[in-house]
Design an enzyme around this catalytic site. Structure first.
Site, PDB file in Angstrom:
ATOM      1  CB  THR A  96      83.669  35.007 100.815  1.00  0.00           C
ATOM      2  OG1 THR A  96      84.417  34.218 101.297  1.00  0.00           O
ATOM      3  CG2 THR A  96      84.316  36.315 100.913  1.00  0.00           C
ATOM      4  CE  LYS A 171      87.699  34.891 102.332  1.00  0.00           C
ATOM      5  NZ  LYS A 171      88.539  33.655 101.805  1.00  0.00           N
ATOM      6  CE  LYS A 246      82.548  36.598  96.902  1.00  0.00           C
ATOM      7  NZ  LYS A 246      81.811  35.175  97.035  1.00  0.00           N
TER       8      LYS A 246
HETATM    9  P1  NAD Z   1      80.952  27.232  93.545  1.00  0.00           P
HETATM   10  O1  NAD Z   1      80.330  28.152  92.656  1.00  0.00           O
HETATM   11  O2  NAD Z   1      81.739  26.055  93.303  1.00  0.00           O
HETATM   12  O3  NAD Z   1      79.896  26.635  94.514  1.00  0.00           O
HETATM   13  C1  NAD Z   1      78.764  27.673  94.984  1.00  0.00           C
HETATM   14  C2  NAD Z   1      77.512  26.640  94.913  1.00  0.00           C
HETATM   15  O4  NAD Z   1      76.434  27.345  95.415  1.00  0.00           O
HETATM   16  C3  NAD Z   1      77.206  26.052  93.468  1.00  0.00           C
HETATM   17  O5  NAD Z   1      77.211  24.911  93.398  1.00  0.00           O
HETATM   18  C4  NAD Z   1      75.818  26.827  92.925  1.00  0.00           C
HETATM   19  O6  NAD Z   1      75.125  25.889  92.407  1.00  0.00           O
HETATM   20  C5  NAD Z   1      75.243  26.805  94.431  1.00  0.00           C
HETATM   21  N1  NAD Z   1      74.071  27.611  94.717  1.00  0.00           N
HETATM   22  C6  NAD Z   1      74.329  28.983  94.112  1.00  0.00           C
HETATM   23  N2  NAD Z   1      72.978  29.564  94.415  1.00  0.00           N
HETATM   24  C7  NAD Z   1      72.107  28.416  94.961  1.00  0.00           C
HETATM   25  C8  NAD Z   1      70.872  28.517  95.671  1.00  0.00           C
HETATM   26  N3  NAD Z   1      69.977  29.323  95.880  1.00  0.00           N
HETATM   27  N4  NAD Z   1      70.621  27.420  96.333  1.00  0.00           N
HETATM   28  C9  NAD Z   1      71.523  26.231  96.211  1.00  0.00           C
HETATM   29  N5  NAD Z   1      72.622  26.255  95.964  1.00  0.00           N
HETATM   30  C10 NAD Z   1      73.070  27.328  95.434  1.00  0.00           C
HETATM   31  O7  NAD Z   1      81.972  28.408  94.489  1.00  0.00           O
HETATM   32  P2  NAD Z   1      82.942  27.717  95.680  1.00  0.00           P
HETATM   33  O8  NAD Z   1      84.430  27.938  95.233  1.00  0.00           O
HETATM   34  O9  NAD Z   1      82.555  26.694  96.326  1.00  0.00           O
HETATM   35  O10 NAD Z   1      82.647  29.009  96.946  1.00  0.00           O
HETATM   36  C11 NAD Z   1      81.750  29.339  97.684  1.00  0.00           C
HETATM   37  C12 NAD Z   1      82.156  30.027  98.524  1.00  0.00           C
HETATM   38  O11 NAD Z   1      83.348  30.185  99.158  1.00  0.00           O
HETATM   39  C13 NAD Z   1      82.155  31.819  97.769  1.00  0.00           C
HETATM   40  O12 NAD Z   1      81.416  32.602  98.656  1.00  0.00           O
HETATM   41  C14 NAD Z   1      83.678  32.016  97.627  1.00  0.00           C
HETATM   42  O13 NAD Z   1      83.949  33.527  97.815  1.00  0.00           O
HETATM   43  C15 NAD Z   1      84.178  31.174  98.883  1.00  0.00           C
HETATM   44  N6  NAD Z   1      85.581  30.714  99.190  1.00  0.00           N
HETATM   45  C16 NAD Z   1      86.020  30.253  98.030  1.00  0.00           C
HETATM   46  C17 NAD Z   1      87.328  29.538  98.181  1.00  0.00           C
HETATM   47  C18 NAD Z   1      87.848  28.833  96.810  1.00  0.00           C
HETATM   48  O14 NAD Z   1      89.003  28.898  96.811  1.00  0.00           O
HETATM   49  N7  NAD Z   1      87.059  28.307  96.006  1.00  0.00           N
HETATM   50  C19 NAD Z   1      87.943  29.937  99.082  1.00  0.00           C
HETATM   51  C20 NAD Z   1      87.645  30.736 100.091  1.00  0.00           C
HETATM   52  C21 NAD Z   1      86.373  30.951 100.136  1.00  0.00           C
END
Ligand code: NAD
Length: 296
Positions: A96, A171, A246
């Protein structure tokens, strides 16, 4: 079966990558966190050491990263995806992020001959684990159709929302509705309490009347009426306040750039910001009722 590079295997990306591997695809998983990569490997993926390693010799690249700056860096940076991927590699960004970055990165991909879509999700970690996410897809018809079979493994509903960035637009518009809607339900329940009206009575009436909405009937912010709602488990998420914040910030940013007036969205952003600033960012967003009721 395809070979897939999956970059960003955190809370959401981890189970999404695992579902692709379970479906028989070869998935090379990379994350800055070694712990996250180890989990992905335990779930059937192969470990990649770098972005380059994940993006080399694959048919598809999927990213699930925190924000626009991470997506721009992973795709456009030196040793990034664009510098490494084979011609024609399909690229799917499920993060997102802000609409502008999504459009800029996809335009750069198309310039280099890579089909690419933005495909943010709704459904949370539970949906990622169960493979029941909803994907909102932006990009050309052709790229969206190429992405569809992979998205259908990770999700249940895939909607092509239009051109590049329109997945992100859908979204943030949806989540702005949700954030505002939850506030309206929370205020009404707080008022009901002050007026001596029982929560269950208000629920029984409004769930059948014109106040009916998802925040009431599926995610009721008070314990009791909907036993599965986070209110019944001390507001453990679910969908955390900081995640809602966010998305509301992204919506306000997009509204400002588009010249759209969204006063309720702005009010929602400031209320969830207050909730977060009080140290409650990890609580489910429906816990906003506790702040409205003066409990936190
Ligand atoms: P998270 O922090 O658990 O996962 C993100 C991952 O990206 C982390 O493990 C981090 O180490 C990795 N990362 C960051 N920079 C990086 C790079 N340069 N190279 C490789 N890895 C890298 O977050 P999440 O909850 O998995 O969310 C991920 C996305 O999904 C976000 O954009 C969030 O807004 C979206 N989202 C989350 C949810 C939810 O309920 N958690 C729901 C819908 C959408």
């Amino acid at each position: 079966m395809a070979s897939i590079g999956f970059i960003g295997v955190g809370n959401m990306g981890g189970p999404m990558a695992a579902n692709l591997a379970k479906a028989g695809h070869t998935v090379k998983a990379f994350d800055l966190s070694k712990e996250s990569v180890d989990k992905a490997v335990a779930a059937g993926c192969e470990a990649a050491e770098t972005v380059t390693d994940a993006a080399r010799d694959v048919d598809v690249i999927v990213t699930m990263l925190p924000a626009g700056k991470h997506v721009a860096h992973v795709y456009e940076g030196t040793d990034g995806v664009f510098a490494t991927a084979a011609p024609g590699t399909l690229m799917i960004d499920c993060s997102t992020i802000d609409v502008d970055t999504a459009r800029t990165v996809i335009a750069a991909a198309e310039d280099k001959g890579f089909p690419m879509v933005d495909a943010p999700v709704s459904g949370g970690v539970g949906g990622a684990e169960a493979g029941t996410l909803t994907f909102m897809v932006g990009g050309t018809e052709e790229a969206a159709e190429k992405a569809r079979p992979f998205l259908e493994i990770m999700g249940k509903t895939v909607v092509h929302a239009g051109d590049a960035g329109n997945g992100q637009a859908a979204k943030i518009c949806n989540n702005m509705m949700l954030g505002i809607q939850m506030l309206s339900v929370a205020e009404a329940f707080m008022l009901a309490k002050r007026l001596g009206l029982d929560y269950q009575k208000l629920f029984d009436i409004s769930s059948k009347a014109s106040g009916q909405c998802w925040s009431l009937t599926t995610y009721c912010p008070v314990p009791g009426p909907v036993p599965t709602s986070p209110a019944n488990r001390d507001y453990q998420p679910g969908f955390a306040t900081d995640m809602m914040l966010k998305d509301l910030k992204l919506a306000q940013d997009a509204a400002g750039k588009a010249g759209a007036s969204t006063p309720l969205g702005a009010a929602a952003e400031s209320l969830y910001q207050m909730m977060s600033s009080k140290g409650n960012g990890n609580l489910d967003f429906s816990a906003i009722i506790k702040m409205i009721d003066g409990e936190i």
